[in-house]
Scaffold this motif. Sequence first.
Motif, PDB file in Angstrom:
ATOM      1  N   VAL A 241       2.451 -70.775 -10.206  1.00 58.15           N
ATOM      2  CA  VAL A 241       2.672 -71.083 -11.622  1.00 58.15           C
ATOM      3  C   VAL A 241       1.467 -70.644 -12.456  1.00 58.15           C
ATOM      4  O   VAL A 241       1.622 -70.135 -13.573  1.00 58.15           O
ATOM      5  CB  VAL A 241       2.951 -72.591 -11.816  1.00 58.15           C
ATOM      6  CG1 VAL A 241       3.087 -72.927 -13.304  1.00 58.15           C
ATOM      7  CG2 VAL A 241       4.218 -72.995 -11.073  1.00 58.15           C
ATOM      8  N   VAL A 242       0.259 -70.820 -11.930  1.00 57.82           N
ATOM      9  CA  VAL A 242      -0.950 -70.355 -12.615  1.00 57.82           C
ATOM     10  C   VAL A 242      -0.881 -68.846 -12.842  1.00 57.82           C
ATOM     11  O   VAL A 242      -1.189 -68.345 -13.933  1.00 57.82           O
ATOM     12  CB  VAL A 242      -2.204 -70.736 -11.794  1.00 57.82           C
ATOM     13  CG1 VAL A 242      -3.408 -69.883 -12.200  1.00 57.82           C
ATOM     14  CG2 VAL A 242      -2.529 -72.212 -11.972  1.00 57.82           C
ATOM     15  N   ILE A 247      -2.967 -68.108 -16.463  1.00 61.93           N
ATOM     16  CA  ILE A 247      -4.102 -69.016 -16.655  1.00 61.93           C
ATOM     17  C   ILE A 247      -5.239 -68.575 -15.738  1.00 61.93           C
ATOM     18  O   ILE A 247      -5.029 -68.248 -14.572  1.00 61.93           O
ATOM     19  CB  ILE A 247      -3.698 -70.472 -16.344  1.00 61.93           C
ATOM     20  CG1 ILE A 247      -2.572 -70.906 -17.277  1.00 61.93           C
ATOM     21  CG2 ILE A 247      -4.887 -71.409 -16.479  1.00 61.93           C
ATOM     22  CD1 ILE A 247      -1.993 -72.279 -16.946  1.00 61.93           C
ATOM     23  N   GLU A 248      -6.460 -68.582 -16.274  1.00 66.60           N
ATOM     24  CA  GLU A 248      -7.601 -68.094 -15.505  1.00 66.60           C
ATOM     25  C   GLU A 248      -8.759 -69.084 -15.569  1.00 66.60           C
ATOM     26  O   GLU A 248      -8.713 -70.084 -16.298  1.00 66.60           O
ATOM     27  CB  GLU A 248      -8.056 -66.727 -16.050  1.00 66.60           C
ATOM     28  CG  GLU A 248      -6.992 -65.640 -15.957  1.00 66.60           C
ATOM     29  CD  GLU A 248      -7.476 -64.316 -16.530  1.00 66.60           C
ATOM     30  OE1 GLU A 248      -8.487 -64.332 -17.274  1.00 66.60           O
ATOM     31  OE2 GLU A 248      -6.848 -63.287 -16.240  1.00 66.60           O
ATOM     32  N   ALA A 252      -7.536 -72.758 -14.276  1.00 69.01           N
ATOM     33  CA  ALA A 252      -6.671 -72.364 -13.158  1.00 69.01           C
ATOM     34  C   ALA A 252      -7.071 -73.096 -11.882  1.00 69.01           C
ATOM     35  O   ALA A 252      -6.222 -73.627 -11.154  1.00 69.01           O
ATOM     36  CB  ALA A 252      -6.740 -70.852 -12.949  1.00 69.01           C
ATOM     37  N   LYS A 253      -8.372 -73.134 -11.607  1.00 66.42           N
ATOM     38  CA  LYS A 253      -8.852 -73.802 -10.398  1.00 66.42           C
ATOM     39  C   LYS A 253      -8.522 -75.302 -10.427  1.00 66.42           C
ATOM     40  O   LYS A 253      -8.085 -75.874  -9.421  1.00 66.42           O
ATOM     41  CB  LYS A 253     -10.363 -73.601 -10.254  1.00 66.42           C
ATOM     42  CG  LYS A 253     -10.789 -72.154 -10.050  1.00 66.42           C
ATOM     43  CD  LYS A 253     -12.298 -72.044  -9.980  1.00 66.42           C
ATOM     44  CE  LYS A 253     -12.779 -70.600  -9.985  1.00 66.42           C
ATOM     45  NZ  LYS A 253     -12.379 -69.864  -8.783  1.00 66.42           N
ATOM     46  N   ALA A 254      -8.733 -75.936 -11.588  1.00 67.71           N
ATOM     47  CA  ALA A 254      -8.480 -77.372 -11.706  1.00 67.71           C
ATOM     48  C   ALA A 254      -6.995 -77.682 -11.537  1.00 67.71           C
ATOM     49  O   ALA A 254      -6.630 -78.689 -10.913  1.00 67.71           O
ATOM     50  CB  ALA A 254      -8.976 -77.885 -13.058  1.00 67.71           C
ATOM     51  N   LEU A 255      -6.132 -76.831 -12.068  1.00 65.11           N
ATOM     52  CA  LEU A 255      -4.696 -77.071 -11.950  1.00 65.11           C
ATOM     53  C   LEU A 255      -4.211 -76.901 -10.517  1.00 65.11           C
ATOM     54  O   LEU A 255      -3.395 -77.694 -10.035  1.00 65.11           O
ATOM     55  CB  LEU A 255      -3.934 -76.127 -12.889  1.00 65.11           C
ATOM     56  CG  LEU A 255      -4.074 -76.432 -14.385  1.00 65.11           C
ATOM     57  CD1 LEU A 255      -3.454 -75.321 -15.221  1.00 65.11           C
ATOM     58  CD2 LEU A 255      -3.425 -77.778 -14.721  1.00 65.11           C
ATOM     59  N   LEU A 303     -10.063 -71.764  -3.497  1.00 72.80           N
ATOM     60  CA  LEU A 303     -10.200 -71.734  -4.947  1.00 72.80           C
ATOM     61  C   LEU A 303     -11.051 -70.570  -5.442  1.00 72.80           C
ATOM     62  O   LEU A 303     -10.929 -70.162  -6.592  1.00 72.80           O
ATOM     63  CB  LEU A 303     -10.809 -73.054  -5.461  1.00 72.80           C
ATOM     64  CG  LEU A 303      -9.893 -74.289  -5.478  1.00 72.80           C
ATOM     65  CD1 LEU A 303     -10.664 -75.494  -5.999  1.00 72.80           C
ATOM     66  CD2 LEU A 303      -8.656 -74.039  -6.342  1.00 72.80           C
ATOM     67  N   GLN A 304     -11.913 -70.052  -4.566  1.00 75.33           N
ATOM     68  CA  GLN A 304     -12.742 -68.919  -4.968  1.00 75.33           C
ATOM     69  C   GLN A 304     -11.881 -67.681  -5.292  1.00 75.33           C
ATOM     70  O   GLN A 304     -12.355 -66.766  -5.985  1.00 75.33           O
ATOM     71  CB  GLN A 304     -13.748 -68.586  -3.878  1.00 75.33           C
ATOM     72  CG  GLN A 304     -13.106 -68.173  -2.558  1.00 75.33           C
ATOM     73  CD  GLN A 304     -14.126 -67.976  -1.453  1.00 75.33           C
ATOM     74  OE1 GLN A 304     -15.077 -67.220  -1.612  1.00 75.33           O
ATOM     75  NE2 GLN A 304     -13.906 -68.661  -0.325  1.00 75.33           N
ATOM     76  N   TYR A 305     -10.647 -67.667  -4.816  1.00 77.28           N
ATOM     77  CA  TYR A 305      -9.759 -66.533  -5.079  1.00 77.28           C
ATOM     78  C   TYR A 305      -8.794 -66.803  -6.234  1.00 77.28           C
ATOM     79  O   TYR A 305      -7.910 -65.997  -6.522  1.00 77.28           O
ATOM     80  CB  TYR A 305      -8.951 -66.192  -3.822  1.00 77.28           C
ATOM     81  CG  TYR A 305      -9.821 -65.903  -2.612  1.00 77.28           C
ATOM     82  CD1 TYR A 305     -10.566 -64.725  -2.555  1.00 77.28           C
ATOM     83  CD2 TYR A 305      -9.916 -66.814  -1.564  1.00 77.28           C
ATOM     84  CE1 TYR A 305     -11.379 -64.457  -1.460  1.00 77.28           C
ATOM     85  CE2 TYR A 305     -10.734 -66.551  -0.460  1.00 77.28           C
ATOM     86  CZ  TYR A 305     -11.450 -65.381  -0.414  1.00 77.28           C
ATOM     87  OH  TYR A 305     -12.261 -65.105   0.655  1.00 77.28           O
ATOM     88  N   VAL A 306      -8.936 -67.962  -6.877  1.00 76.73           N
ATOM     89  CA  VAL A 306      -8.063 -68.347  -7.991  1.00 76.73           C
ATOM     90  C   VAL A 306      -8.743 -68.008  -9.309  1.00 76.73           C
ATOM     91  O   VAL A 306      -9.917 -68.315  -9.510  1.00 76.73           O
ATOM     92  CB  VAL A 306      -7.754 -69.859  -7.964  1.00 76.73           C
ATOM     93  CG1 VAL A 306      -6.934 -70.259  -9.180  1.00 76.73           C
ATOM     94  CG2 VAL A 306      -7.018 -70.210  -6.692  1.00 76.73           C
ATOM     95  N   GLY A 307      -7.981 -67.404 -10.233  1.00 78.67           N
ATOM     96  CA  GLY A 307      -8.517 -67.125 -11.566  1.00 78.67           C
ATOM     97  C   GLY A 307      -9.553 -66.037 -11.588  1.00 78.67           C
ATOM     98  O   GLY A 307     -10.378 -65.980 -12.487  1.00 78.67           O
TER      99      GLY A 307
END
Length: 307
Positions: A241-242, A247-248, A252-255, A303-307
């Motif tokens: 969904v992010v 969302i970046e 993005a990480k928090a979601l 999470l390091q790969y998110v956003g």
Amino acid sequence: MAYFTHILLHNIIPLSIMIAVGVLLQRLFKLDIRTLSKLNFYLFSPAVMFKMLYESNLSFGIMMQVLLFFAIFFGLLFLLMEVVVRVRRYEPGMRSAMRNSVIFYNSANYAIPLNQLVFVGDPFTLSIQIIVMMMQSLLPNTYGVYSVNAHKRDMRATVRTMLTMPVIYVIPLAFLMRGFDVPVPQPIYDPINQISNAFVATALLTLGVQLGNMKWALKLSDVLLSNVLRLFVGPALGFAVVLLLGIEGMMAKALVLSCAVPTSLSSVLLAVEFDSEAEFASQAVFSSTVLSIFSVTTVIYLLQYVG
């Protein structure tokens, strides 16, 4: 490894001790679990929700973005659970219990400390988690009440029950009072603060009491299915969904992290209060909380790969 150790020491072990105390008290004194569930629904949960929303500093823009994410995420998760419960051909009571064990997750006493740990006390990511917590408190008191009663009562009786849930009134009241800078008199705010501080302990004791009263006779496959959907499919869907919404960054990480936490205690409270598969609900909460040591640590690493 540091995250693993911190989650174990500051989340899992304290939660497990409180649950174990509840189990012991039930074995010794045979407590009235219905009374405990009513205290959670009608006193402790509304108090903690009012306090957190009244004291928060949420911007309108952030709120709208998070609510859009949550609406899409919740809708997709709900559709997924509809497929699962129909394929598994569950009876109506088990259908709602399985669904609730996945779509209701521990966004308060587990997710908020986790958010502050991972993002080092960042007020921006905390505000995101508070919005998610608000929705995860509102939904069990509305849709959750409907889902466990729909197959047993007519619609009017179910709606009347939903309208007795204090949380649906506390949320707009807290926003209005904060928005218009209406102070809460200290003699009133002190009891609210004290009651809200007791929420986590009472909810965990209630879970322990329910576990202490169980026969543990359900199929392990149902509990494991719930755990996999909540702990692994949930955050994967949140990540999708992010990406969909573009969302970046920290949002993005928090979601994504907000989607990774174990099953909410509210699913147990609903099951106990309305006599709907309480044993399954309790096992799902307990096992998902223990397994989250590994799943949440994995999500934090990714999470390091998110956003």
